[in-house]
Write a protein that holds these residues in place. Structure first.
Motif, PDB file in Angstrom:
ATOM      1  N   VAL A  79       0.837  -1.207   0.000  1.00 26.40           N
ATOM      2  CA  VAL A  79       0.000   0.000   0.000  1.00 26.40           C
ATOM      3  C   VAL A  79       0.868   1.251   0.000  1.00 26.40           C
ATOM      4  N   GLY A  80       0.396   2.284  -0.688  1.00 29.03           N
ATOM      5  CA  GLY A  80       1.096   3.557  -0.727  1.00 29.03           C
ATOM      6  C   GLY A  80       0.118   4.691  -0.945  1.00 29.03           C
ATOM      7  N   GLN A  81       0.642   5.898  -1.028  1.00 37.40           N
ATOM      8  CA  GLN A  81      -0.176   7.101  -1.199  1.00 37.40           C
ATOM      9  C   GLN A  81       0.340   7.890  -2.387  1.00 37.40           C
ATOM     10  N   LEU A  82      -0.585   8.334  -3.230  1.00 39.11           N
ATOM     11  CA  LEU A  82      -0.226   9.086  -4.432  1.00 39.11           C
ATOM     12  C   LEU A  82      -0.874  10.462  -4.386  1.00 39.11           C
ATOM     13  N   ASP A  83      -0.065  11.493  -4.186  1.00 40.43           N
ATOM     14  CA  ASP A  83      -0.598  12.854  -4.189  1.00 40.43           C
ATOM     15  C   ASP A  83      -0.699  13.365  -5.619  1.00 40.43           C
ATOM     16  N   VAL A  84      -1.842  13.973  -5.940  1.00 45.24           N
ATOM     17  CA  VAL A  84      -2.070  14.448  -7.309  1.00 45.24           C
ATOM     18  C   VAL A  84      -2.247  15.957  -7.371  1.00 45.24           C
ATOM     19  N   THR A  85      -1.984  16.654  -6.272  1.00 38.93           N
ATOM     20  CA  THR A  85      -2.305  18.081  -6.175  1.00 38.93           C
ATOM     21  C   THR A  85      -1.728  18.889  -7.334  1.00 38.93           C
ATOM     22  N   MET A  86      -0.442  18.723  -7.598  1.00 40.92           N
ATOM     23  CA  MET A  86       0.212  19.559  -8.603  1.00 40.92           C
ATOM     24  C   MET A  86      -0.080  19.120 -10.036  1.00 40.92           C
ATOM     25  N   PHE A  87      -0.845  18.055 -10.186  1.00 41.78           N
ATOM     26  CA  PHE A  87      -1.196  17.574 -11.526  1.00 41.78           C
ATOM     27  C   PHE A  87      -2.650  17.880 -11.880  1.00 41.78           C
ATOM     28  N   ARG A  88      -3.358  18.531 -10.966  1.00 39.81           N
ATOM     29  CA  ARG A  88      -4.762  18.850 -11.215  1.00 39.81           C
ATOM     30  C   ARG A  88      -4.879  19.991 -12.216  1.00 39.81           C
ATOM     31  N   ASP A  89      -5.984  20.005 -12.968  1.00 37.28           N
ATOM     32  CA  ASP A  89      -6.198  21.076 -13.943  1.00 37.28           C
ATOM     33  C   ASP A  89      -7.143  22.146 -13.419  1.00 37.28           C
ATOM     34  N   ASP A  90      -7.492  22.058 -12.109  1.00 39.72           N
ATOM     35  CA  ASP A  90      -8.432  23.035 -11.556  1.00 39.72           C
ATOM     36  C   ASP A  90      -7.826  23.814 -10.392  1.00 39.72           C
ATOM     37  N   LEU A  91      -6.495  23.868 -10.310  1.00 38.29           N
ATOM     38  CA  LEU A  91      -5.865  24.545  -9.176  1.00 38.29           C
ATOM     39  C   LEU A  91      -6.252  26.016  -9.092  1.00 38.29           C
ATOM     40  N   HIS A  93      -9.056  27.272  -9.754  1.00 32.98           N
ATOM     41  CA  HIS A  93     -10.472  27.428  -9.419  1.00 32.98           C
ATOM     42  C   HIS A  93     -10.809  26.860  -8.047  1.00 32.98           C
ATOM     43  N   GLN A  94      -9.824  26.276  -7.367  1.00 32.43           N
ATOM     44  CA  GLN A  94     -10.058  25.633  -6.085  1.00 32.43           C
ATOM     45  C   GLN A  94      -9.297  26.356  -4.989  1.00 32.43           C
ATOM     46  N   PRO A  95      -9.785  26.280  -3.741  1.00 33.05           N
ATOM     47  CA  PRO A  95      -9.011  26.840  -2.638  1.00 33.05           C
ATOM     48  C   PRO A  95      -7.640  26.173  -2.560  1.00 33.05           C
ATOM     49  N   THR A  96      -6.671  26.936  -2.081  1.00 32.56           N
ATOM     50  CA  THR A  96      -5.323  26.380  -1.940  1.00 32.56           C
ATOM     51  C   THR A  96      -5.350  25.176  -1.021  1.00 32.56           C
ATOM     52  N   ARG A  97      -4.753  24.103  -1.478  1.00 36.62           N
ATOM     53  CA  ARG A  97      -4.726  22.878  -0.694  1.00 36.62           C
ATOM     54  C   ARG A  97      -3.282  22.428  -0.540  1.00 36.62           C
ATOM     55  N   PRO A  98      -2.888  22.038   0.661  1.00 36.29           N
ATOM     56  CA  PRO A  98      -1.515  21.589   0.844  1.00 36.29           C
ATOM     57  C   PRO A  98      -1.325  20.217   0.207  1.00 36.29           C
ATOM     58  N   PRO A  99      -0.182  19.990  -0.427  1.00 36.70           N
ATOM     59  CA  PRO A  99       0.068  18.657  -0.980  1.00 36.70           C
ATOM     60  C   PRO A  99       0.310  17.643   0.133  1.00 36.70           C
ATOM     61  N   TYR A 100      -0.035  16.409  -0.146  1.00 38.59           N
ATOM     62  CA  TYR A 100       0.248  15.309   0.772  1.00 38.59           C
ATOM     63  C   TYR A 100       1.467  14.559   0.251  1.00 38.59           C
ATOM     64  N   PRO A 101       2.208  13.898   1.124  1.00 46.68           N
ATOM     65  CA  PRO A 101       3.390  13.179   0.637  1.00 46.68           C
ATOM     66  C   PRO A 101       3.003  11.971  -0.211  1.00 46.68           C
ATOM     67  N   THR A 102       3.719  11.801  -1.305  1.00 48.27           N
ATOM     68  CA  THR A 102       3.590  10.571  -2.081  1.00 48.27           C
ATOM     69  C   THR A 102       4.520   9.525  -1.476  1.00 48.27           C
ATOM     70  N   GLN A 103       3.956   8.367  -1.168  1.00 42.89           N
ATOM     71  CA  GLN A 103       4.718   7.299  -0.536  1.00 42.89           C
ATOM     72  C   GLN A 103       4.484   6.013  -1.320  1.00 42.89           C
ATOM     73  N   LEU A 104       5.539   5.512  -1.955  1.00 38.94           N
ATOM     74  CA  LEU A 104       5.435   4.286  -2.732  1.00 38.94           C
ATOM     75  C   LEU A 104       5.950   3.100  -1.917  1.00 38.94           C
ATOM     76  N   PRO A 105       5.427   1.915  -2.178  1.00 41.39           N
ATOM     77  CA  PRO A 105       6.005   0.723  -1.547  1.00 41.39           C
ATOM     78  C   PRO A 105       7.487   0.582  -1.925  1.00 41.39           C
TER      79      PRO A 105
END
Length: 208
Positions: A79-91, A93-105
């Motif tokens: 299991v891991g976590q994939l942050d997509v914040t900086m790849f979104r196309d609606d940044l 138009h959306q409130p600023t959101r802090p990125p989460y860490p991407t953690q791969l197995p």
């Protein structure tokens, strides 16, 4: 001439309807876990990547269920976590959101069967961003998608391989997934739990 302030309009009433409770969520995740194993013909090369915020705890739960069905699996290792914040196309138009860490197995994602996990599939734009993020990290052999809720209204040609519940909704309604890892009853839960208590449910909110 003295101006008279206008009277405030009537307050909007938000109607909340529970569509999945804790037991429903657990059953849906159990079914998805078995579907993932069946589609993959076992647990070989499986990686579950949850999309923050609620996709990650769902991925952790699914990994535990897969490990329960296949004792050779180390749940923490797939299991891991994939942050997509900086790849979104609606940044813009959306409130600023802090990125989460991407953690791969530790094994990475190259030549793996990667299952993206999210709570709600709606327009498909979050998943598009997740696919772009994956390209920067490696080259999976297969990418599949598992979601707890598919509410329709797609804007991109994206389809989930594993769905906990298909939930037809109007575009004016909101679907809220509340999980004990990320939410509490203080957020308006309807299961009767006191404020601050953990809650697991899916609700539809509509304005009267």
């Amino acid at each position: 001439m003295t101006s008279v302030p206008s009277a405030p309009g009537p307050a909007q009433v938000v109607l909340t309807r529970v569509v999945l409770n804790q037991a429903d969520i657990d059953r849906a995740l159990t079914r998805i876990a078995h579907e993932i194993l069946e589609a993959n013909k076992g647990s070989q090369d499986l990686v579950l990547l949850g999309i923050p915020r609620r996709g990650y705890p769902l991925a952790v739960r699914l990994a535990a269920k897969i490990a329960a069905a296949d004792p050779t699996v180390d749940a923490a290792a797939i299991v891991g976590q994939l942050d997509v914040t900086m790849f979104r196309d609606d940044l813009s138009h959306q409130p600023t959101r802090p990125p989460y860490p991407t953690q791969l197995p530790r094994t990475g994602i190259d030549n793996k069967v990667v299952v993206l996990i999210d709570d709600v599939l709606y327009s498909g734009r979050t998943i598009r961003a997740a696919l772009d993020a994956l390209i920067d990290l490696g080259r999976p052999r297969i990418v599949r998608l598992a979601v707890l809720i598919d509410r329709g209204h797609r804007e991109l040609p994206i389809r989930a391989d594993h769905v906990g519940k298909n939930l037809p909704t109007s575009s004016s309604e909101k679907v809220r997934v509340r999980l004990e890892e990320t939410d509490s009853a203080g957020g308006g839960a309807t299961d009767g739990a006191p404020d601050g208590a953990p809650v697991n449910e899916v609700v539809i909110e509509a304005t009267a």
